[in-house]
Write a protein that holds these residues in place. Structure first.
Motif, mmCIF file in Angstrom:
data_model
loop_
_atom_site.group_PDB
_atom_site.id
_atom_site.type_symbol
_atom_site.label_atom_id
_atom_site.label_comp_id
_atom_site.label_asym_id
_atom_site.label_seq_id
_atom_site.Cartn_x
_atom_site.Cartn_y
_atom_site.Cartn_z
ATOM 1 N N TRP A 102 37.706 35.630 36.914
ATOM 2 C CA TRP A 102 37.861 36.237 37.891
ATOM 3 C C TRP A 102 37.040 37.636 38.082
ATOM 4 N N ASN B 33 44.158 40.832 43.163
ATOM 5 C CA ASN B 33 44.615 41.780 42.341
ATOM 6 C C ASN B 33 43.283 41.371 41.027
ATOM 7 N N TYR B 34 42.118 41.317 41.513
ATOM 8 C CA TYR B 34 41.145 41.146 40.730
ATOM 9 C C TYR B 34 39.945 42.518 40.988
ATOM 10 N N GLU B 52 41.821 43.825 36.497
ATOM 11 C CA GLU B 52 43.074 43.325 37.285
ATOM 12 C C GLU B 52 43.894 44.437 37.641
#
Lengths: 118, 110
Positions: A102, B33-34, B52
């Motif tokens: 991510w 939420n990164y 995060e």
């Protein structure tokens, strides 16, 4: 410990080409995603390109799409960035970084400076 | 993808707390939420401080904390120390499956 060492930077004329390399050690390179990020002199960070662990998924920033090519050789624990049709605005320190999922960049190399100038 | 918005500079005295904001949109900060935060000292590579939104990597002082509300993420540094003087960058995952960085904030410890 994790080490990322970039090389291949230098002075190149506009329209020229350069190939950056990033040698990785201290982690399982073939399992991890990798990224190139650059920083123009006195400016902020700009993401350049991403490559998945197998190389099957690749993304580029719009500013380099069609001119830059990211690749990797998992047998050599190495990441590459082929840069063609270079422009003055590509002048920057180029960092390779490990992407711990991510786009969390947990390890960075020391950077290699690319200067595009006539 | 436009850069996330950060204040150009913030300052604080030793021992004080400061907060750096990072404003995005519903296509990045607001939807994922990164969010990560990086510290960069002059001439050095960036260092991951928060990931995060609010997680600290091993070895990062608990004086550093992160949070998010809506389209804005924040980095708070408590008990300011001289060595905290640096540039700070936020980044976020985006709906384009690519990341975007903030413009950076220069923290001055008075």
């Amino acid at each position: 410990q994790v080490q990322l060492v970039e090389s291949g930077g230098g002075l190149v004329k506009p329209g020229g080409s350069l190939r950056l390399s990033c040698a990785a050690s201290g982690f399982s390179f073939s399992d991890d995603y990798m990224t190139w990020i650059r920083q123009a002199p006195g400016k902020g960070l700009e993401w350049v390109s991403y490559i998945s662990s197998s190389g099957s998924t690749i993304y580029y920033a719009d500013s380099v799409k069609g001119r830059f090519t990211i690749s990797r050789d998992n047998a050599k624990n190495s990441l590459y960035l082929q840069m063609n049709s270079l422009r003055a605005e590509d002048t920057a320190v180029y960092y390779c970084a490990r992407d711990a999922r991510w786009y969390t960049f947990d390890y960075w190399g020391q950077g290699t400076l690319v200067t595009v100038s006539s | 993808q436009s850069a996330l918005t950060q204040p150009a500079s913030v300052s604080g005295s030793p021992g004080q707390s400061i907060t750096i904001s990072c404003t995005g949109t519903s296509s990045d900060v607001g939807s994922y939420n990164y969010v990560s935060w990086y510290q960069q000292h002059p001439g050095k590579a960036p260092k991951l401080m928060i990931y995060e939104v609010s997680n600290r990597p091993s070895g990062v002082s608990n004086r550093f904390s992160g949070s998010k509300s809506g389209n804005t993420a924040s980095l708070t540094i408590s008990g300011l120390q001289a060595d905290d003087e640096a540039d700070y960058y936020c980044s976020s995952y985006t709906s384009s499956s690519t990341p975007v960085f903030g413009g950076g904030t220069k923290l001055t410890v008075l």
